[in-house]
Design a protein around this motif. Structure first.
Motif, PDB file in Angstrom:
ATOM      1  N   ASP A 268      15.920  43.363  36.183  1.00 33.69           N
ATOM      2  CA  ASP A 268      16.043  44.081  34.939  1.00 33.69           C
ATOM      3  C   ASP A 268      17.599  44.727  34.813  1.00 33.69           C
ATOM      4  OD1 ASP A 268      16.019  46.129  32.898  1.00 33.69           O
ATOM      5  OD2 ASP A 268      13.605  46.268  33.079  1.00 33.69           O
ATOM      6  N   GLU A 270      18.774  46.770  33.062  1.00 33.18           N
ATOM      7  CA  GLU A 270      19.030  48.217  32.742  1.00 33.18           C
ATOM      8  C   GLU A 270      18.685  49.093  34.110  1.00 33.18           C
ATOM      9  OE1 GLU A 270      17.670  49.636  28.297  1.00 33.18           O
ATOM     10  OE2 GLU A 270      16.068  48.892  29.474  1.00 33.18           O
ATOM     11  N   LYS A 297      17.221  40.755  30.303  1.00 34.74           N
ATOM     12  CA  LYS A 297      17.378  42.170  29.297  1.00 34.74           C
ATOM     13  C   LYS A 297      18.884  42.432  29.005  1.00 34.74           C
ATOM     14  CE  LYS A 297      12.933  43.475  30.487  1.00 34.74           C
ATOM     15  NZ  LYS A 297      11.880  44.948  30.900  1.00 34.74           N
ATOM     16  N   ASP A 299      20.856  41.701  26.939  1.00 41.11           N
ATOM     17  CA  ASP A 299      20.987  42.136  25.515  1.00 41.11           C
ATOM     18  C   ASP A 299      21.052  43.685  25.194  1.00 41.11           C
ATOM     19  OD1 ASP A 299      18.348  41.630  25.906  1.00 41.11           O
ATOM     20  OD2 ASP A 299      17.811  42.110  23.885  1.00 41.11           O
ATOM     21  N   LEU A 300      20.266  44.319  26.135  1.00 42.96           N
ATOM     22  CA  LEU A 300      20.168  45.830  25.922  1.00 42.96           C
ATOM     23  C   LEU A 300      21.189  46.684  26.494  1.00 42.96           C
ATOM     24  CD1 LEU A 300      16.361  46.119  27.222  1.00 42.96           C
ATOM     25  CD2 LEU A 300      17.111  45.745  24.596  1.00 42.96           C
ATOM     26  N   SER A 331      18.871  36.778  28.280  1.00 41.37           N
ATOM     27  CA  SER A 331      17.777  37.540  27.508  1.00 41.37           C
ATOM     28  C   SER A 331      16.693  36.776  27.168  1.00 41.37           C
ATOM     29  CB  SER A 331      18.292  38.367  26.455  1.00 41.37           C
ATOM     30  OG  SER A 331      17.366  38.775  25.659  1.00 41.37           O
TER      31      SER A 331
END
Length: 439
Positions: A268, A270, A297, A299-300, A331
């Motif tokens: 992940d 993040e 992820k 893109d976050l 992503s």
């Protein structure tokens, strides 16, 4: 892509589908618990009966009228299994009379216009129960009686199954198939990645951690190359593995790693590399699998021109033992760089299976020794007489030396780096075995 005939096992929850599936497959593949709704996704197994090979699919129990998000997706998964099947086994609980759910599932199946066998499970005696004839009301012909738990009637059932196979069913050799395993903590996007790659809702996806309990296989073809995508249950920390079902899921994920060619270790973006990620990646490394680190992820995150290189450095520090593994920033939600996944799988799988001739290997070793002296201890210096590659997947090299105790880990790492400079072994671990010449 030619394939074996597909047999789907469907029915409402807790009628014994997984027990039946495991009995036919000959090994414990599906999770079996006395709890309705344990099998959530489609699970595949290659089976044989007489001269026939076929693929058996176990499905989650169908609850036709449920609005629950997981149950409704289970229904969708069962529908996909029905749509792709050549033969459908409709399994019912033979100890009970026909239920409303059975009637609604029967209606779903009749609409499929596929060959259907109505099977009453849990019949432990060769005697028709009093409610046997009630099942004729489903409009699916005469029920067959079996007991999965006691293996009664299974041969007769399989005889009927193979009679319904299409005449032109083709059988394929799977030697050229690359098996890809997606591993990682729960909720890092493994199922979403499989869905994005395949382009259909092949695996149940939800925001509830631990949704995928079984390791499930998706045959797939891309650019002429055949793949099997294996989505696995998220591997939790042991302290959080309380249920029996969760324990089975971890074991199944580890088994999936063993039977894969390439592991995509999903992290992940993040959260970054956690201790649990290190442990999960270690499973793939120790199994000698070709591996790619996937930062999902992506893109976050808010990014500038230095974000990716700085993040890559942190990943390399966190997974120091996997310096060989390429890193992809993707992503699954937006599809960013997902198109690189399968190309990278082919690339690292080929490296994992690469073989170097003995002559070339010894030239590399001799040059490496001339550039950096071998270690010594108490006046005795390591001599490397010759080297040979013993096997592939992973590439494994045997060094014949005068004294195995002098072959320090640091020098073996140096030799590994020299081999990697000459040959592109990106994405695969390299294994050294050191033997004295007399062994």
């Amino acid at each position: 892509m030619s394939r074996n005939p597909i047999v789907a096992v469907v029915g409402r929850p807790n009628v014994g589908k997984s027990t039946f599936f495991n009995r036919i497959a000959g090994r414990r593949i599906s999770i079996v618990e006395d709890t309705p709704g344990v099998t959530r996704d489609r699970v595949y197994a290659d089976c044989e009966w007489l001269k026939y090979k076929f693929t058996l699919i176990d499905t989650g129990g169908i609850e036709p009228t449920s609005d629950d998000i997981i149950l409704s997706q289970m229904r969708d998964q069962a529908q996909i299994a029905i749509d792709t099947a050549d033969v459908i086994i409709f399994l019912c609980d033979g100890k009970e009379t026909v239920t409303t759910a059975d009637e609604e599932i029967a209606h779903m199946l009749r609409l499929s216009r596929k060959p259907i066998l109505l099977v009453l499970n849990k019949i432990d005696q060769y005697k028709k129960p009093d409610h046997f004839y009630d099942y004729y009301t489903l409009g699916l012909g005469e029920p067959l009686m079996i007991s999965s738990a006691n293996a009664m009637g299974l041969g007769d059932l399989l005889d009927e199954v193979v009679k319904l196979f299409p005449d032109d069913a083709a059988f394929e050799d799977d030697d050229e198939i690359i098996r890809i395993c997606f591993i990682g903590k729960p909720n890092v996007g493994k199922s979403s990645m499989v869905n994005r790659i395949v382009g259909e809702n092949r695996v149940i996806v939800s925001e509830i951690a631990g949704t995928t309990r079984d390791a499930i296989d998706t045959p797939f073809e891309y650019d002429g190359q055949k793949f099997v995508l294996i989505d696995t249950a998220g591997i939790r920390r042991k302290s959080k593995v309380n249920e029996n079902i969760e324990k089975y899921s971890v074991l199944r994920a580890l088994t999936a790693i063993e039977r894969s060619d390439v592991c995509f270790i999903m992290i992940d973006a993040e959260e970054g590399v956690t201790d649990q990620d290190k442990k999960i990646a270690g499973y793939a490394h120790e199994a000698g699998k070709a591996s790619v680190i996937v930062i999902n992820k992506w893109d976050l995150l808010e990014k500038d021109s230095h974000t990716m290189s700085a993040y890559q450095k942190r990943v390399r520090e966190g997974l120091g033992y996997m310096q060989y593994a390429p890193i992809l920033f993707v992503s699954a939600l937006t599809g960013q760089r997902v198109n690189q996944i399968l190309d990278k799988a082919v690339y690292v799988a080929n490296n994992n299976a690469m073989r170097i001739s003995t002559g070339v290997l010894n030239d590399i070793i001799n040059e490496a020794v001339s550039l950096s002296q071998t270690p010594s201890d108490k006046g005795k210096r390591l001599k490397i007489y010759y080297a040979t590659q013993a096997s592939v997947k992973p590439p494994t090299f045997i060094l014949f030396v005068n004294d195995t105790e002098l072959a320090h880990f640091s020098y073996l790492r140096y030799l590994e780096n020299q081999i990697r400079k000459n040959f592109n072994f990106e994405g695969t671990p390299i294994v050294f075995k050191v033997k004295s010449r007399g062994e």
